[in-house]
Design a protein around this motif. Structure first.
Motif, PDB file in Angstrom:
ATOM      1  N   LYS A  17       0.826  -1.208   0.000  1.00 40.60           N
ATOM      2  CA  LYS A  17       0.000   0.000   0.000  1.00 40.60           C
ATOM      3  C   LYS A  17       0.860   1.258   0.000  1.00 40.60           C
ATOM      4  O   LYS A  17       0.557   2.233  -0.708  1.00 40.60           O
ATOM      5  CB  LYS A  17      -0.930  -0.006   1.218  1.00 40.60           C
ATOM      6  CG  LYS A  17      -1.877   1.181   1.282  1.00 40.60           C
ATOM      7  CD  LYS A  17      -2.863   1.047   2.421  1.00 40.60           C
ATOM      8  CE  LYS A  17      -3.867   2.196   2.429  1.00 40.60           C
ATOM      9  NZ  LYS A  17      -4.901   2.030   3.480  1.00 40.60           N
ATOM     10  N   GLU A  18       1.931   1.252   0.771  1.00 41.78           N
ATOM     11  CA  GLU A  18       2.788   2.429   0.876  1.00 41.78           C
ATOM     12  C   GLU A  18       3.846   2.493  -0.223  1.00 41.78           C
ATOM     13  O   GLU A  18       4.550   3.498  -0.354  1.00 41.78           O
ATOM     14  CB  GLU A  18       3.481   2.451   2.246  1.00 41.78           C
ATOM     15  CG  GLU A  18       2.531   2.451   3.437  1.00 41.78           C
ATOM     16  CD  GLU A  18       1.725   3.734   3.542  1.00 41.78           C
ATOM     17  OE1 GLU A  18       2.104   4.728   2.884  1.00 41.78           O
ATOM     18  OE2 GLU A  18       0.705   3.734   4.262  1.00 41.78           O
ATOM     19  N   GLY A  19       3.988   1.409  -1.000  1.00 45.70           N
ATOM     20  CA  GLY A  19       4.984   1.403  -2.067  1.00 45.70           C
ATOM     21  C   GLY A  19       6.407   1.438  -1.552  1.00 45.70           C
ATOM     22  O   GLY A  19       7.269   2.097  -2.146  1.00 45.70           O
ATOM     23  N   GLU A  29       0.596  10.687  -3.952  1.00 45.74           N
ATOM     24  CA  GLU A  29       1.924  10.790  -3.340  1.00 45.74           C
ATOM     25  C   GLU A  29       2.695   9.488  -3.485  1.00 45.74           C
ATOM     26  O   GLU A  29       3.881   9.477  -3.853  1.00 45.74           O
ATOM     27  CB  GLU A  29       1.760  11.167  -1.863  1.00 45.74           C
ATOM     28  CG  GLU A  29       3.052  11.477  -1.151  1.00 45.74           C
ATOM     29  CD  GLU A  29       2.816  11.880   0.295  1.00 45.74           C
ATOM     30  OE1 GLU A  29       3.407  12.877   0.731  1.00 45.74           O
ATOM     31  OE2 GLU A  29       2.029  11.196   0.994  1.00 45.74           O
ATOM     32  N   VAL A  30       2.024   8.349  -3.196  1.00 44.61           N
ATOM     33  CA  VAL A  30       2.691   7.049  -3.288  1.00 44.61           C
ATOM     34  C   VAL A  30       3.075   6.756  -4.737  1.00 44.61           C
ATOM     35  O   VAL A  30       4.208   6.323  -5.022  1.00 44.61           O
ATOM     36  CB  VAL A  30       1.782   5.940  -2.722  1.00 44.61           C
ATOM     37  CG1 VAL A  30       2.352   4.559  -3.048  1.00 44.61           C
ATOM     38  CG2 VAL A  30       1.626   6.085  -1.213  1.00 44.61           C
ATOM     39  N   ARG A  45       6.075   8.827  -5.935  1.00 50.81           N
ATOM     40  CA  ARG A  45       7.348   8.387  -5.350  1.00 50.81           C
ATOM     41  C   ARG A  45       7.815   7.081  -5.993  1.00 50.81           C
ATOM     42  O   ARG A  45       8.995   6.931  -6.349  1.00 50.81           O
ATOM     43  CB  ARG A  45       7.182   8.205  -3.834  1.00 50.81           C
ATOM     44  CG  ARG A  45       8.426   7.626  -3.167  1.00 50.81           C
ATOM     45  CD  ARG A  45       8.356   7.708  -1.656  1.00 50.81           C
ATOM     46  NE  ARG A  45       7.077   7.289  -1.128  1.00 50.81           N
ATOM     47  CZ  ARG A  45       6.701   6.005  -0.991  1.00 50.81           C
ATOM     48  NH1 ARG A  45       7.533   5.039  -1.390  1.00 50.81           N
ATOM     49  NH2 ARG A  45       5.541   5.706  -0.479  1.00 50.81           N
ATOM     50  N   VAL A  46       6.903   6.127  -6.163  1.00 51.12           N
ATOM     51  CA  VAL A  46       7.278   4.846  -6.759  1.00 51.12           C
ATOM     52  C   VAL A  46       7.689   5.032  -8.219  1.00 51.12           C
ATOM     53  O   VAL A  46       8.671   4.447  -8.685  1.00 51.12           O
ATOM     54  CB  VAL A  46       6.113   3.838  -6.642  1.00 51.12           C
ATOM     55  CG1 VAL A  46       6.418   2.568  -7.440  1.00 51.12           C
ATOM     56  CG2 VAL A  46       5.866   3.489  -5.184  1.00 51.12           C
ATOM     57  N   LYS A  67      -4.415  -0.335  -1.444  1.00 48.75           N
ATOM     58  CA  LYS A  67      -4.311   0.916  -2.183  1.00 48.75           C
ATOM     59  C   LYS A  67      -5.074   2.008  -1.444  1.00 48.75           C
ATOM     60  O   LYS A  67      -6.107   1.744  -0.820  1.00 48.75           O
ATOM     61  CB  LYS A  67      -4.923   0.765  -3.589  1.00 48.75           C
ATOM     62  CG  LYS A  67      -4.337  -0.347  -4.413  1.00 48.75           C
ATOM     63  CD  LYS A  67      -5.135  -0.596  -5.682  1.00 48.75           C
ATOM     64  CE  LYS A  67      -4.955   0.522  -6.690  1.00 48.75           C
ATOM     65  NZ  LYS A  67      -5.580   0.190  -7.991  1.00 48.75           N
ATOM     66  N   TYR A  68      -4.562   3.220  -1.558  1.00 46.53           N
ATOM     67  CA  TYR A  68      -5.322   4.360  -1.067  1.00 46.53           C
ATOM     68  C   TYR A  68      -6.475   4.639  -2.039  1.00 46.53           C
ATOM     69  O   TYR A  68      -6.419   4.235  -3.209  1.00 46.53           O
ATOM     70  CB  TYR A  68      -4.421   5.582  -0.934  1.00 46.53           C
ATOM     71  CG  TYR A  68      -3.519   5.538   0.279  1.00 46.53           C
ATOM     72  CD1 TYR A  68      -4.027   5.781   1.553  1.00 46.53           C
ATOM     73  CD2 TYR A  68      -2.161   5.232   0.162  1.00 46.53           C
ATOM     74  CE1 TYR A  68      -3.208   5.741   2.674  1.00 46.53           C
ATOM     75  CE2 TYR A  68      -1.334   5.187   1.271  1.00 46.53           C
ATOM     76  CZ  TYR A  68      -1.871   5.436   2.528  1.00 46.53           C
ATOM     77  OH  TYR A  68      -1.060   5.380   3.638  1.00 46.53           O
ATOM     78  N   PHE A  78       3.334  -4.369  -5.923  1.00 46.84           N
ATOM     79  CA  PHE A  78       2.828  -3.008  -6.119  1.00 46.84           C
ATOM     80  C   PHE A  78       2.371  -2.832  -7.571  1.00 46.84           C
ATOM     81  O   PHE A  78       1.296  -2.277  -7.831  1.00 46.84           O
ATOM     82  CB  PHE A  78       3.897  -1.980  -5.770  1.00 46.84           C
ATOM     83  CG  PHE A  78       3.414  -0.559  -5.844  1.00 46.84           C
ATOM     84  CD1 PHE A  78       2.789   0.034  -4.760  1.00 46.84           C
ATOM     85  CD2 PHE A  78       3.561   0.197  -7.006  1.00 46.84           C
ATOM     86  CE1 PHE A  78       2.325   1.346  -4.825  1.00 46.84           C
ATOM     87  CE2 PHE A  78       3.106   1.506  -7.085  1.00 46.84           C
ATOM     88  CZ  PHE A  78       2.479   2.080  -5.983  1.00 46.84           C
ATOM     89  N   GLN A 113      -3.095  10.755  -0.861  1.00 46.38           N
ATOM     90  CA  GLN A 113      -2.151   9.690  -0.486  1.00 46.38           C
ATOM     91  C   GLN A 113      -1.806   8.816  -1.685  1.00 46.38           C
ATOM     92  O   GLN A 113      -0.651   8.431  -1.881  1.00 46.38           O
ATOM     93  CB  GLN A 113      -2.734   8.827   0.633  1.00 46.38           C
ATOM     94  CG  GLN A 113      -2.940   9.562   1.941  1.00 46.38           C
ATOM     95  CD  GLN A 113      -4.380  10.000   2.093  1.00 46.38           C
ATOM     96  OE1 GLN A 113      -5.023  10.399   1.118  1.00 46.38           O
ATOM     97  NE2 GLN A 113      -4.878   9.917   3.317  1.00 46.38           N
ATOM     98  N   GLU A 114      -2.817   8.485  -2.506  1.00 41.21           N
ATOM     99  CA  GLU A 114      -2.553   7.656  -3.683  1.00 41.21           C
ATOM    100  C   GLU A 114      -1.589   8.369  -4.627  1.00 41.21           C
ATOM    101  O   GLU A 114      -0.626   7.765  -5.139  1.00 41.21           O
ATOM    102  CB  GLU A 114      -3.858   7.338  -4.409  1.00 41.21           C
ATOM    103  CG  GLU A 114      -3.638   6.427  -5.619  1.00 41.21           C
ATOM    104  CD  GLU A 114      -4.735   6.535  -6.658  1.00 41.21           C
ATOM    105  OE1 GLU A 114      -5.037   5.515  -7.295  1.00 41.21           O
ATOM    106  OE2 GLU A 114      -5.258   7.643  -6.871  1.00 41.21           O
TER     107      GLU A 114
END
Length: 695
Positions: free
Chosen positions: A373-375, A447-448, A451-452, A437-438, A387, A444-445
């Motif tokens: 979820k946070e990647g 942002e993750v 970043r990924v 998943k967000y 992911f 939040q989705e």
């Protein structure tokens, strides 16, 4: 002998009583199965009054040992006195009750004890030992100090004790439940599970559920690859019926490990998740089967998957960067992860890597759901794959007649839009997408994903792999509306909507194709295709076409266990800069439904009547009909009934009776095979009550 010197008559392990207290009575009433960290009671019976050798008994200890070469250094052997002063965090024993001829001894195992088969011995004066018997130690989700502890009793009942499961198949828009017999307490499953574990010789690590899950996942994958058989291209009705038997884990586990039981074919390799769930629950690790609709597989962690379609709208070969599966099943297990940073306890995804070149542990990863979820890609090797499986985008290419590839403007193919499992304490389907998943469109989705994507781009820059960029072009939009399911042999309507937002008229070629696809995204058969030429007016003019989707138009019947994939590609024929538009829908094929009628409750050992009906909505008769009924605790052996043909638009009824033998919630499952389809199942739950005693 020591037994003679002490006058020991026998040792009663009180299997029935202890197993009841340790939630293992469903495994056996003859052999002792205990959960670590919880006391169990044994009774030493003496041939003569105890006072005749009391001084000797004061120097008595117990020895518990497991593995081929028990060792104190590896914690596979423990020697502990029968004393109230024992260390309760280690092996300990205390006399709770005594009389002239017997001792009741309470034995406690540590909450981090190694699981497996044990021998218990009595040692006197630190010398020779006398064997008392054998018992088996399992993980204990009821003990707070155990690494697999679950807080709620309802969760322990569902994820450890429940043998009657549901696995969700189908599509995100048409989720179909498959009754599944996990059978984790069948008589030989514990031995089969420990045999799997014995592939690893580090017995001293068998107290760690993380290590155990790694080994089980890797061993199961190895056996599955060896035992799964290719699906024959041609087969008789009887062979076809055998191909599709997938009633539960135990016959499959037996087939994989011993070569006995029903074979499993490559089109049903999804059963791996169910078999893994069985083995984990058997050993005391809470587990559940989770289904992702749809799922990107084989991506290597990249966040895009290629798919290729020809100008007729039919899939044309496979991409080199993964494949979109219609659904994908996985196994989650519950445990703490002390070796990882704080916050990654709880549900872990068992992720076998079939192509790993490393050792056993490297061929199976255990990934915290939260890491997906946070990647957090760097946490364990498989996070990037998982992911991508729920976040990747699909890049759709059109293969032109001149062998060039054209990128389409596709916005309808995405993955991870529904992740589901059986809910606790009911047969309801629970959506757990929020665990992975967000919410779509949330901060939040975004942002993750950003970043990924940044991490992946840095990696792909080094590898020379880059996601394709869509060139700018005059817009043309395509929308496809189709039913989520279609009855076998039936027909339905689907519509295609084209949108031209420009101020110029456009001539459009619309190609529509229908294919049969297996759940893992592999083409099964090309069924139907059609081309239309349309003229779209300017200024946001909409053009809608309605078509009939009918089995009678198909070139052949879709193979068993396949889905219909409806695809549309629209291309502006008079513009060099316009992109082809792409839209797609996966459609589940529904078969005639079985209906069971019987009471919700019944009494143990009382004859119970039930009826099954099936309505034939097909235009042809259903012939060679065979109904099978089975259910643990309800029917001793599977019963099969050969029925008359079911004529079109007619309903067939049949009745049968049986005598329930086990008290508690039970499940009756009915399966039907005929010349039109196989393995159509349904089920009904029933509560069996103990007979009332006469007043």
């Amino acid at each position: 002998m020591i037994s003679v010197a002490l006058g020991i008559k026998n040792c009663d392990f009180q299997a029935a009583k202890n197993n009841e207290e340790h939630y293992t009575k469903a495994i056996s009433s003859q052999h002792l199965f205990v959960r670590r960290g919880k006391p169990f009671t044994i009774i030493l019976h003496f041939q003569a009054p105890v006072h005749t050798f009391l001084s000797t008994l004061k120097k008595v200890a117990l020895i518990a040992q497991t593995g081929e070469q028990p060792s104190k250094a590896k914690k596979t052997q423990a020697t502990f006195p029968i004393s109230s002063m024992g260390d309760r965090k280690w092996w300990s024993a205390v006399v709770e009750d005594r009389d002239a001829h017997s001792w009741n001894i309470s034995v406690t195992t540590p909450t981090d004890a190694i699981i497996g088969h044990y021998s218990l011995l009595l040692q006197v004066l630190g010398k020779k030992s006398f064997p008392l018997g054998r018992f088996t130690v399992l993980f204990n989700p009821w003990a707070r100090e155990d690494a697999v502890f679950l807080e709620r009793e309802s969760q322990r009942t569902e994820y450890v004790l429940n043998q009657n499961g549901l696995i969700y198949l189908g599509t995100a828009d048409c989720i179909q439940e498959e009754p599944w017999d996990f059978g984790q307490f069948e008589v030989d499953v514990i031995d089969l599970s420990l045999h799997l574990l014995s592939m690893d010789k580090q017995v001293e690590e068998w107290g760690n559920p993380v290590h155990v899950a790694h080994i089980l996942g890797a061993s199961l994958r190895a056996f599955m690859e060896e035992r799964v058989l290719p699906t024959p291209q041609t087969h008789t009705i009887q062979e076809a019926a055998l191909l599709n038997k997938r009633r539960g884990s135990v016959p499959i586990l037996r087939q994989w490990l011993t070569g006995q039981g029903r074979p499993v074919y490559d089109g049903q390799a999804w059963v791996f998740a169910a078999v893994a769930c069985t083995v984990l629950r058997c050993l005391g690790i809470p587990a559940r089967v989770v289904t992702t609709f749809a799922s990107a597989q084989g991506t290597g962690g990249r966040l895009f998957v290629d798919e290729y379609y020809n100008e007729e709208g039919l899939q044309n070969g496979e991409g080199q960067r993964g494949r979109i599966w219609i659904f994908q099943t996985s196994t989650e297990c519950w445990m703490t992860r002390p070796a990882l940073p704080q916050g990654y306890d709880g549900w872990q995804i068992l992720h076998p890597n079939a192509h790993s070149g490393g050792g056993v542990l490297e061929s199976c990863d255990l990934v915290p759901v939260r890491a997906v979820k946070e990647g957090i890609l760097g946490l364990t090797p498989a996070v990037s794959d998982l992911f991508a499986s729920v976040n990747a985008s699909c890049v759709v290419w059109k293969c032109c007649e001149d062998d060039t590839l054209e990128l389409t403007n596709s916005n309808t193919k995405y993955v991870g839009n529904n992740i589901s499992t059986k809910s606790v304490g009911s047969d309801r389907c629970e959506d757990i997408t929020q665990n992975y998943k967000y919410p779509e469109g949330s901060f939040q989705e975004k942002e993750v994903l950003e970043r990924v994507q940044k991490e992946r781009m840095e990696h792909e820059k080094d590898s020379g792999i880059h996601p394709p960029r869509l060139k700018t072009a005059e817009p043309l939009y395509l929308f496809l509306e189709a039913p989520s399911s279609l009855c076998l042999g039936g027909n339905a309507q689907f519509s295609v909507m084209l949108v031209n937002p420009t101020d110029e008229e456009k001539a459009v070629e619309l190609a529509i194709g229908v294919q049969a696809m297996y759940y893992n995204g592999i083409l099964a058969a090309k069924l139907w295709k059609n081309k239309q030429f349309l003229t779209l007016g300017a200024n946001m003019v909409y053009e809608t076409t309605t078509n009939s989707l009918s089995f009678s138009c198909f070139e052949q019947s879709p193979p068993e266990n396949s889905f219909l994939r409806l695809t549309a590609i629209a291309t502006a024929t008079q513009s060099e800069s316009s992109l082809s538009c792409f839209a797609q829908e996966d459609i589940a094929i529904c078969r005639p439904r079985l209906v069971i009628e019987m009471p919700e409750t019944t009494e143990q050992y009382q004859l119970l009547k039930a009826s099954v009906s099936v309505h034939n909505f097909l235009d042809v008769p259903m012939q060679d009909c065979v109904i099978s009924i089975f259910g643990r605790g309800l029917i001793y052996r599977e019963k099969r009934y050969r029925l008359a043909s079911v004529w079109p638009r007619k309903t067939l009824y049949t009745q049968f009776q049986f005598t329930p033998t086990q008290v508690g919630p039970q499940r009756l499952t009915v399966e039907m095979d005929c010349d039109m389809f196989q393995n159509q199942t349904t089920y009904r739950n029933i509560t069996v009550k103990a007979p009332e005693l006469p007043a």
